[in-house]
Motif scaffolding. Structure first.
Motif, PDB file in Angstrom:
ATOM      1  N   UNK A 261      21.584  12.422 -33.088  1.00 10.19           N
ATOM      2  CA  UNK A 261      22.293  13.671 -33.372  1.00 10.19           C
ATOM      3  C   UNK A 261      23.117  13.550 -34.649  1.00 10.19           C
ATOM      4  N   UNK A 262      23.625  12.340 -34.893  1.00 14.96           N
ATOM      5  CA  UNK A 262      24.445  12.118 -36.087  1.00 14.96           C
ATOM      6  C   UNK A 262      23.554  11.835 -37.288  1.00 14.96           C
ATOM      7  N   UNK A 263      22.555  10.997 -37.079  1.00 15.99           N
ATOM      8  CA  UNK A 263      21.766  10.508 -38.204  1.00 15.99           C
ATOM      9  C   UNK A 263      20.732  11.534 -38.655  1.00 15.99           C
ATOM     10  N   UNK A 264      20.006  12.095 -37.712  1.00 13.39           N
ATOM     11  CA  UNK A 264      18.907  12.976 -38.061  1.00 13.39           C
ATOM     12  C   UNK A 264      18.659  13.955 -36.907  1.00 13.39           C
ATOM     13  N   UNK A 265      19.434  15.040 -36.839  1.00  6.21           N
ATOM     14  CA  UNK A 265      19.421  15.919 -35.658  1.00  6.21           C
ATOM     15  C   UNK A 265      18.049  16.479 -35.327  1.00  6.21           C
ATOM     16  N   UNK A 266      17.201  16.690 -36.333  1.00  9.14           N
ATOM     17  CA  UNK A 266      15.878  17.255 -36.042  1.00  9.14           C
ATOM     18  C   UNK A 266      15.085  16.351 -35.115  1.00  9.14           C
ATOM     19  N   UNK A 267      15.375  15.052 -35.192  1.00  7.89           N
ATOM     20  CA  UNK A 267      14.538  14.104 -34.464  1.00  7.89           C
ATOM     21  C   UNK A 267      15.146  13.682 -33.127  1.00  7.89           C
ATOM     22  N   UNK A 268      16.175  14.424 -32.679  1.00  5.57           N
ATOM     23  CA  UNK A 268      16.898  14.042 -31.474  1.00  5.57           C
ATOM     24  C   UNK A 268      15.970  13.679 -30.300  1.00  5.57           C
ATOM     25  N   UNK A 269      15.153  14.653 -29.876  1.00  8.63           N
ATOM     26  CA  UNK A 269      14.292  14.384 -28.721  1.00  8.63           C
ATOM     27  C   UNK A 269      13.115  13.507 -29.105  1.00  8.63           C
ATOM     28  N   UNK A 270      12.670  13.653 -30.346  1.00 11.02           N
ATOM     29  CA  UNK A 270      11.518  12.858 -30.765  1.00 11.02           C
ATOM     30  C   UNK A 270      11.829  11.372 -30.734  1.00 11.02           C
ATOM     31  N   UNK A 271      13.078  11.027 -31.078  1.00  8.25           N
ATOM     32  CA  UNK A 271      13.468   9.617 -31.037  1.00  8.25           C
ATOM     33  C   UNK A 271      13.339   9.092 -29.608  1.00  8.25           C
ATOM     34  N   UNK A 272      13.757   9.917 -28.638  1.00  8.19           N
ATOM     35  CA  UNK A 272      13.645   9.512 -27.232  1.00  8.19           C
ATOM     36  C   UNK A 272      12.184   9.244 -26.885  1.00  8.19           C
ATOM     37  N   UNK A 273      11.317  10.163 -27.324  1.00 11.13           N
ATOM     38  CA  UNK A 273       9.912   9.989 -26.947  1.00 11.13           C
ATOM     39  C   UNK A 273       9.241   8.858 -27.687  1.00 11.13           C
ATOM     40  N   UNK A 274       9.717   8.572 -28.890  1.00 13.05           N
ATOM     41  CA  UNK A 274       9.171   7.417 -29.600  1.00 13.05           C
ATOM     42  C   UNK A 274       9.417   6.161 -28.762  1.00 13.05           C
ATOM     43  N   UNK A 275      10.605   6.071 -28.153  1.00 14.29           N
ATOM     44  CA  UNK A 275      10.896   4.915 -27.306  1.00 14.29           C
ATOM     45  C   UNK A 275      10.017   4.944 -26.051  1.00 14.29           C
ATOM     46  N   UNK A 276       9.847   6.147 -25.476  1.00 13.81           N
ATOM     47  CA  UNK A 276       8.984   6.260 -24.296  1.00 13.81           C
ATOM     48  C   UNK A 276       7.596   5.708 -24.610  1.00 13.81           C
ATOM     49  N   UNK A 277       7.040   6.137 -25.732  1.00 19.17           N
ATOM     50  CA  UNK A 277       5.687   5.696 -26.093  1.00 19.17           C
ATOM     51  C   UNK A 277       5.662   4.190 -26.350  1.00 19.17           C
ATOM     52  N   UNK A 278       6.695   3.705 -27.048  1.00 21.25           N
ATOM     53  CA  UNK A 278       6.735   2.269 -27.337  1.00 21.25           C
ATOM     54  C   UNK A 278       6.787   1.461 -26.040  1.00 21.25           C
ATOM     55  N   UNK A 279       7.627   1.900 -25.098  1.00 16.24           N
ATOM     56  CA  UNK A 279       7.724   1.189 -23.820  1.00 16.24           C
ATOM     57  C   UNK A 279       6.376   1.195 -23.110  1.00 16.24           C
ATOM     58  N   UNK A 280       5.700   2.352 -23.157  1.00 12.64           N
ATOM     59  CA  UNK A 280       4.416   2.443 -22.465  1.00 12.64           C
ATOM     60  C   UNK A 280       3.379   1.522 -23.072  1.00 12.64           C
ATOM     61  N   UNK A 281       3.435   1.366 -24.393  1.00 13.25           N
ATOM     62  CA  UNK A 281       2.456   0.506 -25.035  1.00 13.25           C
ATOM     63  C   UNK A 281       2.734  -0.964 -24.731  1.00 13.25           C
ATOM     64  N   UNK A 282       4.034  -1.321 -24.730  1.00 11.78           N
ATOM     65  CA  UNK A 282       4.372  -2.737 -24.591  1.00 11.78           C
ATOM     66  C   UNK A 282       4.552  -3.148 -23.139  1.00 11.78           C
ATOM     67  N   UNK A 283       5.210  -2.286 -22.361  1.00  9.41           N
ATOM     68  CA  UNK A 283       5.426  -2.581 -20.943  1.00  9.41           C
ATOM     69  C   UNK A 283       5.117  -1.340 -20.121  1.00  9.41           C
ATOM     70  N   UNK A 284       3.839  -1.131 -19.789  1.00 12.78           N
ATOM     71  CA  UNK A 284       3.426   0.135 -19.166  1.00 12.78           C
ATOM     72  C   UNK A 284       4.199   0.465 -17.891  1.00 12.78           C
ATOM     73  N   UNK A 285       4.682  -0.525 -17.162  1.00 14.57           N
ATOM     74  CA  UNK A 285       5.375  -0.213 -15.919  1.00 14.57           C
ATOM     75  C   UNK A 285       6.853   0.080 -16.144  1.00 14.57           C
ATOM     76  N   UNK A 286       7.290   0.112 -17.383  1.00 12.38           N
ATOM     77  CA  UNK A 286       8.704   0.344 -17.655  1.00 12.38           C
ATOM     78  C   UNK A 286       9.451  -0.966 -17.697  1.00 12.38           C
ATOM     79  N   UNK A 287      10.716  -0.905 -18.149  1.00 14.07           N
ATOM     80  CA  UNK A 287      11.464  -2.145 -18.344  1.00 14.07           C
ATOM     81  C   UNK A 287      11.712  -2.885 -17.034  1.00 14.07           C
ATOM     82  N   UNK A 288      11.983  -2.111 -15.954  1.00 18.14           N
ATOM     83  CA  UNK A 288      12.324  -2.754 -14.700  1.00 18.14           C
ATOM     84  C   UNK A 288      11.283  -2.499 -13.606  1.00 18.14           C
TER      85      UNK A 288
END
Lengths: 293, 330
Positions: A261-288
């Motif tokens: 929200x501070x750095x680049x407001x346009x990407x607020x939700x997209x940043x969240x989903x980038x992490x979602x996708x990264x987690x799915x690629x690296x650890x499909x079952x999630x962190x825990x």
């Protein structure tokens, strides 16, 4: 330094609310294997109940500093919806998952309009609570006390929930039912009661999460469907069905949004989903999460 | 009469009735039928995944939005008036998105698949919503009136164009795509798709490449979604981000279940019933979502086979000898 602390506490405030809703989602999924799309609707319902209870309490002359327990009670009170809704969901317990998902979607549609019927379509807020709590100043940062209290409340709920699941007898029955419903039932556990309690608890957690945001931001009919998306991101990142995962996921999503929200407001939700996708690629079952069978 | 011939005759009769509708119904009711065709095409694609493949996507509205925005972009930015160009662009764009998304999602089934598709759909929604300069943000993009097969129909005003040439164009396209889908689900590919739905491990043993089968079904349904989305955008003249919202995906699944996901024609009936029902409810009450929610709950609880399964359900109720066993799509 000041800005850093302000952004972090704002992120953690959001994370605290997300954790409450996601914990409800995880609890219901972990025990009943139902992914509750209506978790956001209970959050919205809690928010509106918080608006009504908060403004009534202030109108009756209750000091604003007692607002936190009033709002928590109001949000938790919607747990009364838990048992009847769970009774209906139980009808599709052994049917296809897609039908269960659709039934919760039907709930989303119904509750969205139910909220509109009772409280109207315009945003509603409780004034006077947020400011009454004031701010603390430290290291050049101004942090609203309300945010810190919500953080504390969520922490207490998290610890209480952990103790309830791990230490109490009912918690043991609950975990046994989650592990193997038929086995638990044949050993004499009243699984129907366990389900009713679990679902009501999930509803209460979502409701409390909603009630805690109304002093600082308005309740709208759309908040239900908006929050579901974030709650899903939380449980995908943390791992479906895991309480620790809900906590970790909520902190990640909350902080990420605050920073974006501070750095680049346009990407607020997209940043969240980038992490979602990264987690799915690296650890499909999630962190825990446990790897899916 | 053989089953195949009877089905063909029924399909032709339905087509003939629909083709005659602009003459029988007034302007308003005919325009009401236009979204039915767009939705019917999109739902055929969704049901390939859902009814035949056993995968519930809660992000499929994304592909409808892609089709709609492609129609907008091809008309206003690329200055291509032809609707065929818009459809082609939409399908290409949908495939470009569906290939990475599908490759990731095809590894999962059930609830995980639903959640993942929801996540990707909302990612796309936030892209449409936030990147104001490219997508117009919450205002969306205007969709210009296209030419059909090179004809401009200059002498017709907007409504005449919509209830005339555009109506029959959509009907013909829907019929063509329905026929292609029928061929697809009755091909060896359709059999593999159903096999992996019923028992993925056994299907794998028998030589079905499960993930690849799901992936291809995902691509096909994405392309159908884009075509449907482009067709929806022309009558409204607007492509807006709400098309990609996850509740719209939920509505698409709702329509499919309303018609009956276990039947090939279920999605078509579902699209028709939903559009008419919603229109009727909106004239009666501002709380039409509440009523729709109740309808959905009743269908899930009492008649999970949808309207197409209703006759079998009633037969079983009144003649105990006949069984209304839930039958998956054949």
């Amino acid at each position: 330094m000041g800005a850093f602390i302000e952004v972090t506490t704002a992120g953690l405030f959001h994370a605290a609310v997300l954790f409450l809703v996601a914990a409800g989602l995880q609890l219901v999924f972990g025990v009943q294997r139902i992914l509750n799309l209506a978790c956001g609707s209970f959050y919205a319902l809690g928010a509106y109940c918080g608006v009504t209870a908060g403004s009534t309490a202030l109108g009756l002359g209750v000091p604003p500093l007692l607002a936190l327990p009033v709002l928590l009670l109001a949000g938790g009170a919607i747990a009364v919806l838990g048992p009847p809704v769970e009774r209906v969901l139980r009808l599709v317990q052994d049917r296809d998952e897609s039908l269960q998902l659709l039934l919760t979607f039907a709930l989303v549609l119904m509750l969205q309009d139910a909220v509109r019927m009772v409280w109207g379509s315009s945003p509603r807020q409780v004034d006077g609570i947020y400011l009454a709590y004031g701010q603390v100043q430290a290291l050049g940062a101004r942090v609203p006390v309300w945010n810190l209290l919500v953080l504390l409340a969520a922490l207490v709920v998290a610890l209480g929930l952990g103790a309830f699941l791990k230490r109490t007898n009912f918690g043991r029955l609950l975990r046994a039912t989650a592990e193997n419903r038929r086995m638990a039932a044949s050993l004499g556990v009243d699984t129907g009661r366990v389900y009713a309690v679990v679902f009501s608890l999930g509803v209460a957690l979502g409701g409390m999460g909603g009630a805690l945001v109304v002093p600082s931001s308005a309740a709208t009919p759309e908040m239900a469907v908006e929050l579901v998306v974030e709650a899903f991101a939380v449980v995908v990142i943390g791992g479906l069905g895991s309480m620790g995962g809900a906590l970790a996921g909520a902190v990640i999503v909350g902080l990420l949004r605050a920073v974006a929200l501070v750095v680049w407001p346009e990407l607020e939700l997209m940043a969240v989903y980038a992490v979602v996708v990264a987690v799915l690629l690296l650890r499909p079952a999630g962190l825990f999460g446990k790897p899916a069978a | 009469m053989s089953g195949g011939l009877r089905r063909a005759l029924v399909a032709l009769a339905v087509l003939a009735v629909l083709a005659a509708m602009p003459f029988a119904l007034g302007e308003y009711r005919t325009t009401l039928l236009l979204p039915v065709f767009g939705y019917a095409i999109a739902l055929l694609g969704i049901n390939l995944l859902f009814g035949y493949g056993g995968l519930v996507s809660f992000g499929h509205a994304m592909f409808l939005a892609i089709g709609a925005y492609a129609a907008a972009v091809s008309g206003t930015v690329l200055r291509l008036a032809s609707f065929e160009a818009a459809l082609g662009l939409g399908v290409l764009a949908a495939l470009a998105v569906a290939i990475p998304v599908g490759a990731l999602c095809a590894r999962y089934t059930k609830i995980f698949f639903g959640m993942l598709t929801l996540a990707f759909g909302m990612l796309f929604h936030s892209f449409l919503f936030r990147l104001y300069d490219i997508t117009g943000g919450d205002q969306g993009l205007r969709v210009r009136r296209p030419t059909l097969l090179g004809f401009e129909f200059e002498d017709l005003d907007k409504t005449e164009f919509l209830i005339g040439p555009f109506y029959w164009y959509c009907l013909a396209l829907a019929a063509l795509l329905a026929w292609l889908m029928w061929r697809l689900v009755h091909s060896p590919f359709g059999l593999m798709l159903r096999a992996q739905r019923d028992n993925p491990r056994k299907a794998e043993y028998l030589g079905v490449e499960v993930a690849r089968t799901r992936f291809i079904a995902f691509l096909v349904s994405a392309a159908y979604g884009a075509v449907g989305g482009a067709m929806l955008a022309v009558p409204t003249g607007l492509a807006d981000p709400e098309l990609a919202y996850w509740t719209h995906s939920g509505t698409l699944i709702f329509m499919t279940v309303l018609g009956g996901f276990a039947h090939f024609a279920g999605p078509l009936l579902g699209a028709l019933t939903y559009v008419l029902l919603q229109d009727q409810l909106m004239t009666w009450t501002p709380y039409w979502r509440l009523v729709l929610g109740v309808v959905l709950a009743l269908i899930v609880l009492g008649c999970p086979q949808g309207l197409m399964g209703l006759p079998a359900l009633l037969r079983a109720r009144f003649r105990p000898s006949a069984t209304a066993r839930p039958v998956p799509a054949e």
